[in-house]
Write a protein that holds these residues in place. Structure first.
Motif, PDB file in Angstrom:
ATOM      1  N   HIS A 364      -1.135  36.863 -13.768  1.00  0.00           N
ATOM      2  CA  HIS A 364      -1.438  37.339 -12.423  1.00  0.00           C
ATOM      3  C   HIS A 364      -0.770  36.504 -11.333  1.00  0.00           C
ATOM      4  N   LEU A 365      -0.262  35.323 -11.671  1.00  0.00           N
ATOM      5  CA  LEU A 365       0.443  34.485 -10.703  1.00  0.00           C
ATOM      6  C   LEU A 365       1.903  34.335 -11.109  1.00  0.00           C
ATOM      7  N   HIS A 366       2.762  34.267 -10.112  1.00  0.00           N
ATOM      8  CA  HIS A 366       4.163  33.915 -10.360  1.00  0.00           C
ATOM      9  C   HIS A 366       4.233  32.406 -10.543  1.00  0.00           C
ATOM     10  N   ASP A 367       4.413  31.956 -11.763  1.00  0.00           N
ATOM     11  CA  ASP A 367       4.449  30.510 -11.992  1.00  0.00           C
ATOM     12  C   ASP A 367       5.864  29.945 -11.919  1.00  0.00           C
ATOM     13  N   ASP A 368       6.826  30.811 -11.511  1.00  0.00           N
ATOM     14  CA  ASP A 368       8.216  30.358 -11.395  1.00  0.00           C
ATOM     15  C   ASP A 368       8.626  30.138  -9.943  1.00  0.00           C
ATOM     16  N   ILE A 369       7.650  30.051  -9.029  1.00  0.00           N
ATOM     17  CA  ILE A 369       7.996  29.813  -7.634  1.00  0.00           C
ATOM     18  C   ILE A 369       8.538  28.397  -7.456  1.00  0.00           C
ATOM     19  N   LEU A 370       9.302  28.213  -6.373  1.00  0.00           N
ATOM     20  CA  LEU A 370       9.776  26.883  -6.002  1.00  0.00           C
ATOM     21  C   LEU A 370       8.650  26.194  -5.247  1.00  0.00           C
ATOM     22  N   THR A 371       8.044  25.202  -5.859  1.00  0.00           N
ATOM     23  CA  THR A 371       6.902  24.523  -5.244  1.00  0.00           C
ATOM     24  C   THR A 371       7.356  23.280  -4.492  1.00  0.00           C
ATOM     25  N   ALA A 372       6.684  23.004  -3.384  1.00  0.00           N
ATOM     26  CA  ALA A 372       6.982  21.788  -2.626  1.00  0.00           C
ATOM     27  C   ALA A 372       6.170  20.607  -3.121  1.00  0.00           C
ATOM     28  N   GLY A 373       4.926  20.878  -3.564  1.00  0.00           N
ATOM     29  CA  GLY A 373       4.021  19.792  -3.917  1.00  0.00           C
ATOM     30  C   GLY A 373       4.239  19.181  -5.278  1.00  0.00           C
ATOM     31  N   GLY A 374       4.876  19.910  -6.180  1.00  0.00           N
ATOM     32  CA  GLY A 374       5.117  19.409  -7.527  1.00  0.00           C
ATOM     33  C   GLY A 374       6.348  20.056  -8.114  1.00  0.00           C
ATOM     34  N   ALA A 375       6.692  19.664  -9.330  1.00  0.00           N
ATOM     35  CA  ALA A 375       7.887  20.211  -9.963  1.00  0.00           C
ATOM     36  C   ALA A 375       7.754  21.698 -10.237  1.00  0.00           C
ATOM     37  N   SER A 376       6.530  22.166 -10.511  1.00  0.00           N
ATOM     38  CA  SER A 376       6.286  23.577 -10.790  1.00  0.00           C
ATOM     39  C   SER A 376       4.821  23.881 -10.508  1.00  0.00           C
ATOM     40  N   LEU A 377       4.478  25.169 -10.497  1.00  0.00           N
ATOM     41  CA  LEU A 377       3.091  25.545 -10.265  1.00  0.00           C
ATOM     42  C   LEU A 377       2.201  25.057 -11.400  1.00  0.00           C
ATOM     43  N   ALA A 378       2.773  24.837 -12.576  1.00  0.00           N
ATOM     44  CA  ALA A 378       1.975  24.340 -13.705  1.00  0.00           C
ATOM     45  C   ALA A 378       1.300  23.017 -13.368  1.00  0.00           C
ATOM     46  N   GLU A 379       1.909  22.224 -12.494  1.00  0.00           N
ATOM     47  CA  GLU A 379       1.290  20.953 -12.117  1.00  0.00           C
ATOM     48  C   GLU A 379       0.001  21.169 -11.337  1.00  0.00           C
ATOM     49  N   ALA A 380      -0.095  22.323 -10.631  1.00  0.00           N
ATOM     50  CA  ALA A 380      -1.311  22.630  -9.876  1.00  0.00           C
ATOM     51  C   ALA A 380      -2.427  23.137 -10.776  1.00  0.00           C
ATOM     52  N   ALA A 381      -2.141  23.321 -12.065  1.00  0.00           N
ATOM     53  CA  ALA A 381      -3.159  23.732 -13.032  1.00  0.00           C
ATOM     54  C   ALA A 381      -3.826  22.522 -13.675  1.00  0.00           C
ATOM     55  N   ARG A 382      -3.682  21.369 -13.056  1.00  0.00           N
ATOM     56  CA  ARG A 382      -4.329  20.143 -13.532  1.00  0.00           C
ATOM     57  C   ARG A 382      -5.098  19.498 -12.390  1.00  0.00           C
ATOM     58  N   LYS A 383      -6.191  18.836 -12.704  1.00  0.00           N
ATOM     59  CA  LYS A 383      -7.045  18.212 -11.689  1.00  0.00           C
ATOM     60  C   LYS A 383      -6.642  16.753 -11.469  1.00  0.00           C
ATOM     61  N   PRO A 384      -6.589  16.329 -10.207  1.00  0.00           N
ATOM     62  CA  PRO A 384      -6.235  14.939  -9.939  1.00  0.00           C
ATOM     63  C   PRO A 384      -7.412  13.994 -10.230  1.00  0.00           C
ATOM     64  N   ALA A 385      -7.074  12.782 -10.581  1.00  0.00           N
ATOM     65  CA  ALA A 385      -8.095  11.757 -10.828  1.00  0.00           C
ATOM     66  C   ALA A 385      -7.433  10.389 -10.680  1.00  0.00           C
ATOM     67  N   LEU A 386      -8.246   9.366 -10.596  1.00  0.00           N
ATOM     68  CA  LEU A 386      -7.738   8.000 -10.572  1.00  0.00           C
ATOM     69  C   LEU A 386      -8.059   7.332 -11.894  1.00  0.00           C
ATOM     70  N   GLU A 387      -7.057   6.702 -12.480  1.00  0.00           N
ATOM     71  CA  GLU A 387      -7.236   5.966 -13.723  1.00  0.00           C
ATOM     72  C   GLU A 387      -6.587   4.597 -13.545  1.00  0.00           C
ATOM     73  N   ASN A 388      -7.401   3.558 -13.548  1.00  0.00           N
ATOM     74  CA  ASN A 388      -6.909   2.201 -13.269  1.00  0.00           C
ATOM     75  C   ASN A 388      -6.146   2.157 -11.946  1.00  0.00           C
ATOM     76  N   ASP A 389      -6.744   2.817 -10.929  1.00  0.00           N
ATOM     77  CA  ASP A 389      -6.178   2.870  -9.573  1.00  0.00           C
ATOM     78  C   ASP A 389      -4.861   3.619  -9.496  1.00  0.00           C
ATOM     79  N   THR A 390      -4.534   4.375 -10.537  1.00  0.00           N
ATOM     80  CA  THR A 390      -3.299   5.163 -10.542  1.00  0.00           C
ATOM     81  C   THR A 390      -3.647   6.646 -10.489  1.00  0.00           C
ATOM     82  N   LEU A 391      -2.939   7.394  -9.656  1.00  0.00           N
ATOM     83  CA  LEU A 391      -3.173   8.827  -9.529  1.00  0.00           C
ATOM     84  C   LEU A 391      -2.611   9.549 -10.742  1.00  0.00           C
TER      85      LEU A 391
END
Length: 603
Positions: A364-391
């Protein structure tokens, strides 16, 4: 790819072929003829550098990107108060990657929650055009190779994008601030509002309930226009992935903002990963925004904002596209007012990472768009977190609460709940994702008003205690700036709770909090100028049918054809409304985005 999503995308591409080509030509010309720091005169540059002496030498050297910050900060909006110290932090984070940053300009940011039901609300929609113009002024200095846009709420994100897209050769990201922590539950707040509407509680109790709900810095926690904006920026790839719904004041929020500054510095034209805003916002990204809107039950205001944003990028999307997509996109989220959970619970259940992963997997989504926030839309399918103060980013896993988030294979509804209604009254939109199915068809006598205050007065006098279609006309963009009619929600809800069959028909807007009462909104053509909604009289039998997609006055056709249009109220002045007469005069119809600026620019 889902065949309907694919077909609608092709339809938009074909319809936009000439206008998009003109836009891409503009980007090429702006890039090639760039008025930037190497070409500016020495006096021009001295003026530009004088305000930031600590970065002057780096700016003179010209080795790194200079990032423009366009900010909607004020401390009257809880959502934007968080931006107070962002610019000074962003300057530090820019230096970490050899770049510099300057506040290019501020844009106005009004709060619809403050102005609801009062004269200031008549400036609200056109504040979007004002924001777009202010964004263009901010970026007009020619001293920036990229930009970050600080804005969250209703008209601010669309306005920022509409202005920024005319500088679409620059890489840009939107930077949100996150929702406030949960306070009084939205359902409990709504219950107090309904009790107040019936006189069962007083102003003091209502005020305490409202303050308990809206209690801290950050976005309001219901899934209205502001949070729908954030959802759309995620599915369009214009955020650092997962940035939408992380609370303000947390270390994770800070690291996401830091990552946004670093990211913009890395996607400029001097590097090997150039991602200009105008190429990121293409037809596929616009379809993603529409799909996300439908899949999450987002704000009806985006039936105005998405077409306007698209037009700024040379893309034409209409309500027929939304209607077709709605029939194919499953509703996979229930967030208040389409459910009981707020956006914090939505985020905890999996949030946008879950939504994007599932909608991408189901085609249902075009996952081949040119994204500004990450290398691909697939990166937006993951949740951010901090691990040892690293994003870091992680897979969201299964839904943490299937009363809030479900997969497309087991949705809350097989369709997205947005409909086009067409008939002798005109063309309108309706959102039924929060409306009980036995309310999708309402046939009742009309009670006609030209001001929402008159509706409230009639309710208090007991004049609406029956099956009724409340018609509120002369609320379109040309009449009075198309204010939201959100104050009608409690009394109409009370009438429906009492067992009456109730609907609203208006050429105005409802807010992103549109809920359980069927509302046919954005009726076009609007009453001012001869729209058929101006022909309706008290007592006319009106049928609003979200199943068949119709909206009709059941009046003898011969009589309907010879009726005179109702006289328009005099244009209101005071509260600055007279200053926006030019905007009202130039505004085009709702389906095109109700923009004076775009119409005036011939876009």
């Amino acid at each position: 790819m889902n065949p309907v999503v694919s077909a609608v995308t092709d339809r938009i591409v074909e319809r936009s072929r000439d206008s998009r080509a003109r836009y891409l030509d503009l980007l090429d010309r702006e890039r090639e003829m760039w008025i930037g720091r190497p070409s500016l005169g020495c006096a021009n540059l001295a003026h530009a550098y004088a305000g930031t002496p600590e970065d002057r030498e780096a700016m003179k050297a010209g080795a790194g990107m200079n990032i423009g910050i366009v900010t909607a900060y004020n401390d009257m909006l809880s959502a934007h108060a968080v931006y107070y110290r962002y610019p000074e932090l962003m300057k530090v984070w820019a230096r970490e990657v050899g770049a510099t940053a300057q506040v290019a300009g501020g844009v106005p940011a009004m709060c619809d929650g403050v102005t609801q039901g009062y004269p200031g609300m008549e400036l609200s929609l056109f504040s979007r055009d004002t924001i777009a113009l202010a964004t263009a002024i901010a970026l007009s200095h020619g001293t920036f190779e990229g930009a970050v846009l600080l804005g969250i709420c209703d008209k601010i994100v669309p306005g920022l994008l509409m202005g920024a897209l005319r500088f679409g050769h620059l890489p840009m990201l939107l930077v949100p601030g996150g929702p406030m922590p949960s306070g009084l539950a939205n359902k409990a707040k709504a219950a107090v509002r309904e009790r107040y509407a019936t006189g069962e509680c007083g102003r003091e109790e209502l005020l305490e309930a409202e303050i308990a709900a809206y209690h801290d810095q950050g976005t309001c926690t219901f899934f209205g226009t502001a949070n729908t904006n954030q959802m759309m920026m995620e599915v369009m790839g214009l955020h650092i992935p997962g940035a939408a719904f992380v609370n303000p004041g947390t270390r994770l929020r800070q690291e996401l903002t830091r990552a946004a500054v670093h990211r913009v510095a890395g996607i400029g034209w001097r590097g090997d990963d150039y991602r200009p805003l105008g190429l990121c916002v293409d037809e596929r990204a616009i379809v993603n925004a529409a799909v996300g809107l439908l899949a999450t039950g987002g704000s009806t205001n985006h039936l105005l904002h998405v077409p306007a944003i698209a037009r700024a990028a040379g893309i034409v999307i209409d309500w027929e596209d939304f209607d077709r997509l709605s029939g194919a996109v499953p509703l996979i989220a229930r967030v208040y007012p389409n459910g009981s959970a707020d956006v914090n619970a939505f985020e905890q259940a999996g949030g946008m990472a879950f939504v994007i992963r599932e909608l991408s997997a189901s085609g249902h989504l075009h996952d081949d768009i040119l994204t500004a926030g990450g290398a691909s839309l697939a990166e937006a399918a993951r949740k951010p977190a901090l691990e040892n103060d690293t994003l870091i980013w992680r897979d969201p896993g299964v839904s943490g609460d299937d009363t809030i988030l479900r997969t497309p294979a087991a949705p809350f509804s097989p369709d997205g709940g947005m409909r086009i209604l067409q008939g002798n009254i005109g063309r309108a939109c309706i959102k039924v994702s929060a409306v009980e199915r036995d309310r999708w068809i309402v046939e009742a006598p009309a009670r006609v008003f030209s001001d929402q205050v008159d509706v409230l007065d009639a309710f208090r006098r007991g004049e609406l205690e029956r099956d009724v279609v409340v018609v509120v006309r002369f609320q379109g963009p040309r009449a009075n700036g198309m204010p939201e009619l959100h104050k009608l929600t409690p009394p109409l809800g009370v009438l429906q709770n009492r067992g009456f069959r109730v609907a609203l028909v208006t050429d105005g807007r409802m807010s992103g909090a549109s809920g359980k009462v069927p509302c046919a909104i954005h009726v076009s053509p609007e009453a001012l100028g001869g729209g058929a909604i101006g022909l309706i009289r008290d007592g006319d039998l009106i049928r609003v049918d979200a199943v068949a997609g119709t909206i009709d006055a059941l009046v003898d056709p011969a009589e309907w054809l010879v009726r005179d249009h109702a006289a328009a109220p005099a244009a209101a002045d005071g509260f600055g409304r007279e200053l926006f007469g030019m905007f009202r005069g130039l505004a085009d119809e709702a389906e095109k985005g109700a923009s004076a600026m775009l119409a005036g620019a011939g876009l």
